[in-house]
Design an enzyme around this catalytic site. Structure first.
Site, PDB file in Angstrom:
ATOM      1  N   GLY A  97     -18.858  18.537  -3.413  1.00 26.18           N
ATOM      2  CA  GLY A  97     -19.170  17.195  -2.960  1.00 26.18           C
ATOM      3  C   GLY A  97     -19.208  16.121  -4.035  1.00 26.18           C
ATOM      4  O   GLY A  97     -19.577  14.984  -3.758  1.00 26.18           O
ATOM      5  N   GLU A 153     -19.149  24.466  -6.078  1.00 27.52           N
ATOM      6  CA  GLU A 153     -17.868  24.550  -5.367  1.00 27.52           C
ATOM      7  C   GLU A 153     -17.132  23.214  -5.304  1.00 27.52           C
ATOM      8  O   GLU A 153     -16.948  22.655  -4.227  1.00 27.52           O
ATOM      9  CB  GLU A 153     -18.124  25.049  -3.948  1.00 27.52           C
ATOM     10  CG  GLU A 153     -18.903  26.345  -3.908  1.00 27.52           C
ATOM     11  CD  GLU A 153     -19.350  26.738  -2.504  1.00 27.52           C
ATOM     12  OE1 GLU A 153     -19.513  27.944  -2.275  1.00 27.52           O
ATOM     13  OE2 GLU A 153     -19.532  25.845  -1.653  1.00 27.52           O
ATOM     14  N   PRO A 154     -16.707  22.696  -6.432  1.00 29.06           N
ATOM     15  CA  PRO A 154     -15.981  21.422  -6.388  1.00 29.06           C
ATOM     16  C   PRO A 154     -14.575  21.588  -5.829  1.00 29.06           C
ATOM     17  O   PRO A 154     -13.883  22.547  -6.164  1.00 29.06           O
ATOM     18  CB  PRO A 154     -15.923  21.015  -7.868  1.00 29.06           C
ATOM     19  CG  PRO A 154     -15.992  22.303  -8.622  1.00 29.06           C
ATOM     20  CD  PRO A 154     -16.809  23.249  -7.790  1.00 29.06           C
ATOM     21  N   GLY A 155     -14.181  20.687  -4.954  1.00 29.95           N
ATOM     22  CA  GLY A 155     -12.825  20.718  -4.406  1.00 29.95           C
ATOM     23  C   GLY A 155     -12.122  19.421  -4.752  1.00 29.95           C
ATOM     24  O   GLY A 155     -11.229  19.372  -5.601  1.00 29.95           O
ATOM     25  N   ARG A 209      -5.898  10.373   6.046  1.00 31.37           N
ATOM     26  CA  ARG A 209      -7.281   9.990   5.754  1.00 31.37           C
ATOM     27  C   ARG A 209      -7.610   8.531   6.080  1.00 31.37           C
ATOM     28  O   ARG A 209      -8.740   8.211   6.423  1.00 31.37           O
ATOM     29  CB  ARG A 209      -7.655  10.314   4.301  1.00 31.37           C
ATOM     30  CG  ARG A 209      -7.712  11.823   4.044  1.00 31.37           C
ATOM     31  CD  ARG A 209      -8.200  12.167   2.641  1.00 31.37           C
ATOM     32  NE  ARG A 209      -9.600  11.857   2.442  1.00 31.37           N
ATOM     33  CZ  ARG A 209     -10.061  10.875   1.691  1.00 31.37           C
ATOM     34  NH1 ARG A 209      -9.216  10.087   1.036  1.00 31.37           N
ATOM     35  NH2 ARG A 209     -11.344  10.658   1.575  1.00 31.37           N
ATOM     36  N   TYR A 268     -10.567   7.969   8.842  1.00 36.44           N
ATOM     37  CA  TYR A 268     -11.845   7.318   8.523  1.00 36.44           C
ATOM     38  C   TYR A 268     -11.723   6.204   7.474  1.00 36.44           C
ATOM     39  O   TYR A 268     -12.590   6.009   6.650  1.00 36.44           O
ATOM     40  CB  TYR A 268     -12.919   8.338   8.114  1.00 36.44           C
ATOM     41  CG  TYR A 268     -12.490   9.498   7.233  1.00 36.44           C
ATOM     42  CD1 TYR A 268     -12.090   9.299   5.914  1.00 36.44           C
ATOM     43  CD2 TYR A 268     -12.506  10.799   7.723  1.00 36.44           C
ATOM     44  CE1 TYR A 268     -11.724  10.359   5.112  1.00 36.44           C
ATOM     45  CE2 TYR A 268     -12.137  11.878   6.927  1.00 36.44           C
ATOM     46  CZ  TYR A 268     -11.740  11.645   5.620  1.00 36.44           C
ATOM     47  OH  TYR A 268     -11.372  12.701   4.838  1.00 36.44           O
ATOM     48  N   CYS A 272       4.637   6.926  15.133  1.00 36.63           N
ATOM     49  CA  CYS A 272       4.541   6.129  16.347  1.00 36.63           C
ATOM     50  C   CYS A 272       3.093   5.985  16.790  1.00 36.63           C
ATOM     51  O   CYS A 272       2.694   6.487  17.847  1.00 36.63           O
ATOM     52  CB  CYS A 272       5.383   6.760  17.445  1.00 36.63           C
ATOM     53  SG  CYS A 272       7.081   6.979  16.928  1.00 36.63           S
ATOM     54  N   GLU A 273       2.299   5.344  15.972  1.00 39.56           N
ATOM     55  CA  GLU A 273       0.884   5.061  16.225  1.00 39.56           C
ATOM     56  C   GLU A 273       0.595   3.744  15.522  1.00 39.56           C
ATOM     57  O   GLU A 273       0.863   3.629  14.322  1.00 39.56           O
ATOM     58  CB  GLU A 273      -0.015   6.122  15.556  1.00 39.56           C
ATOM     59  CG  GLU A 273      -0.067   7.470  16.195  1.00 39.56           C
ATOM     60  CD  GLU A 273      -0.951   7.502  17.430  1.00 39.56           C
ATOM     61  OE1 GLU A 273      -1.960   6.765  17.445  1.00 39.56           O
ATOM     62  OE2 GLU A 273      -0.612   8.243  18.356  1.00 39.56           O
TER      63      GLU A 273
HETATM   64  C1  LIG Z   1     -15.442  21.200   1.522  1.00 38.96           C
HETATM   65  C2  LIG Z   1     -16.391  22.108   0.862  1.00 38.96           C
HETATM   66  C3  LIG Z   1     -16.544  22.084  -0.522  1.00 38.96           C
HETATM   67  C4  LIG Z   1     -15.823  21.096  -1.411  1.00 38.96           C
HETATM   68  O1  LIG Z   1     -16.235  19.801  -1.226  1.00 38.96           O
HETATM   69  P1  LIG Z   1     -15.621  18.635  -2.133  1.00 38.96           P
HETATM   70  O2  LIG Z   1     -16.234  17.411  -1.599  1.00 38.96           O
HETATM   71  O3  LIG Z   1     -14.156  18.679  -1.953  1.00 38.96           O
HETATM   72  O4  LIG Z   1     -16.031  18.936  -3.527  1.00 38.96           O
HETATM   73  C5  LIG Z   1     -17.381  23.005  -1.092  1.00 38.96           C
HETATM   74  N1  LIG Z   1     -18.055  23.911  -0.346  1.00 38.96           N
HETATM   75  C6  LIG Z   1     -17.940  23.949   0.997  1.00 38.96           C
HETATM   76  C7  LIG Z   1     -18.679  24.955   1.761  1.00 38.96           C
HETATM   77  C8  LIG Z   1     -17.120  23.049   1.646  1.00 38.96           C
HETATM   78  O5  LIG Z   1     -17.009  23.084   2.967  1.00 38.96           O
END
Ligand SMILES: *Cc1c(COP(=O)(O)O)cnc(C)c1O
Length: 432
Positions: free
Chosen positions: A249, A291-293, A331, A335, A362-363
């Site tokens: 997050g 858990e960074p994404g 995206r 939102y 087509c939106e």
């Molecule tokens: C989506 C998610 C993440 C990653 O979130 P980011 O905002 O992309 O860092 C980590 N853990 C879980 C369980 C998630 O669903």
């Protein structure tokens, strides 16, 4: 103008990424095109892994949340940088395994994992299954019994933290489809039940409070609430769990207004708070998982589009139409996500208009951004949307039967395709 890491402007006034001229990339590979700077991905992973070691030598792991951007090469890179990875479906799990990702560093997430996917995860030997709810716990124990194995799990809890972010991507407060509510005792009841199951080895708990969060406060608060919970569980059941996942997050800069802290600062603050809390509770410091994404993938990516035409409606607005849109980046339509848009082929030209970037689907709502300051643009000019490395390719669709664009990775002036663009044959592959 605001540019993300790895971007620059060359002597021709063209935007460059990882030392490659974007107009040359567009000419070589076509548009729309996803481009990712490998060095930026690796730097982010390295910085997370390093700061975990520096600020939390007690033990922890960075698990790349692969739903942000998922293809073979991303898993190879995350694996090489010493990270683990989150997978949230059998499809992501399959991709990770095909990439040779070490299964014991995988965390299997999701709020409704079917029995078949749980079986696949157990057979592959994933490190931890993050169980979201009781029906899933029962499904998992039944599958483990059938296979004659033990499932190592974390339980996902909902700590009731409002992370002050967009409600669509806010998942930690009480009103959430995810996890076991702590407040009403559901979480504790699930702990008791899991602890009593002989096919289940309950290793710890997990929470994920939201996405694109800039404040350190919600993360610190979550860490404290989770450690309080572990201590409560020990008091009430005698079980002292040793692992705690704080989810992802961490916010990134999509525009000049976004000011994320260095990740090491989060790490220092969270680890400081944990140490204090652990001492107060006389609880051994747990192994932590982050858990960074988005923060690993998003800043590394841009998407290139060719302008097809400009439509000026005097007194109303100017539309700049591009050859992609909500199919490759949903995206904004979903939102109103903010992005920086750059005139990649005319970076040094003066701003001449405020434009809406319209997609080709087509939106009417198919736009990539509104109120963008740009120079005069012509058909054939190149636009770049910045910081599109996360939740773009992975959220793309074939709406209007648009083939998904290729993903090209760049590094030190070299480029290579890591995901081929889809062909028309790909589009009808499963049609009968
Ligand atoms: C989506 C998610 C993440 C990653 O979130 P980011 O905002 O992309 O860092 C980590 N853990 C879980 C369980 C998630 O669903």
């Amino acid at each position: 103008m605001f540019l993300t890491q790895g971007l620059a402007v060359n002597e021709k006034g063209h935007l460059t990424i990882g030392g490659c001229d974007t107009t040359e990339l567009a000419a070589a590979y076509g548009t729309p095109l996803y481009v990712m700077d490998e060095q930026v991905i690796r730097d982010a992973l390295k910085e997370y892994v390093r700061s975990m070691k520096e600020f939390y030598p007690q033990g922890g792991r960075i698990a790349y949340a692969s739903k942000a951007c998922c293809f073979l090469e991303m898993y190879r890179i995350a694996g090489e940088e010493g990270a683990g990875a989150d997978v949230a479906s059998a499809g992501e799990l399959y991709t990770a395994l095909q990439a040779g990702f070490p299964a014991d560093r995988l965390y299997f997430h999701g709020n409704n994992k079917p029995a078949g996917e749980l079986r696949m995860a157990l057979e592959a030997g994933v490190g931890r299954i993050v169980v979201d709810n009781l029906p899933e716990l029962h499904r998992l124990s039944a599958v483990a019994r059938e296979l004659g194995c033990t499932a190592d799990i974390l339980l996902r809890v909902t700590p009731g933290i409002d992370a002050h972010t967009h409600s669509f991507i806010r998942t930690g407060q009480i009103d959430s489809k995810f996890g076991l509510t702590m407040e009403n005792g559901d979480a504790l009841a699930a702990v008791r039940e899991a602890a009593a199951m002989k096919e289940i080895s309950l290793r710890g708990i997990h929470c994920h409070i939201g996405s694109q969060i800039f404040d350190a406060e919600p993360f610190i608060h979550a860490a404290e609430v989770l450690l309080d919970f572990l201590s409560d569980v020990r008091t009430q059941t005698g079980l002292a769990m040793k692992e705690m996942s704080l989810g992802g997050g961490f916010g990134i800069a999509y525009t000049a207004e976004d000011q994320p802290r260095p990740y090491s600062e989060y790490m220092a603050m969270v680890s400081g708070a944990l140490k204090k809390k652990a001492e107060a509770l006389d609880y051994p410091l747990p192994f932590i998982i982050l858990e960074p994404g988005r923060s690993i993938a998003a800043p590394a990516g841009i998407t290139l589009y060719t302008v097809g035409g400009v439509k000026n409606i005097p007194g109303v607005r100017t539309y700049i139409s591009v050859d992609g849109g909500m199919a490759d980046n949903p995206r904004y339509a979903l939102y109103q996500a903010e992005y920086t848009v750059a005139a990649a082929s005319r970076m040094n030209d003066p701003v001449a208009c405020q434009a809406t970037i319209a997609g080709r689907c087509c939106e009417s709502g198919d736009m990539l951004q509104e109120n963008v300051s740009l120079p005069d643009m012509d058909s054939g000019d190149l636009l770049a949307v910045l910081a599109t490395g996360a939740y773009n390719y992975s959220m793309s669709s074939n709406y209007n039967r648009l083939p998904r664009p290729a993903v090209v990775m760049v590094k030190n002036g070299e480029s290579r395709v890591v995901v081929r663009g889809e062909t028309y044959d790909d589009l009808i592959r499963n049609d009968i």
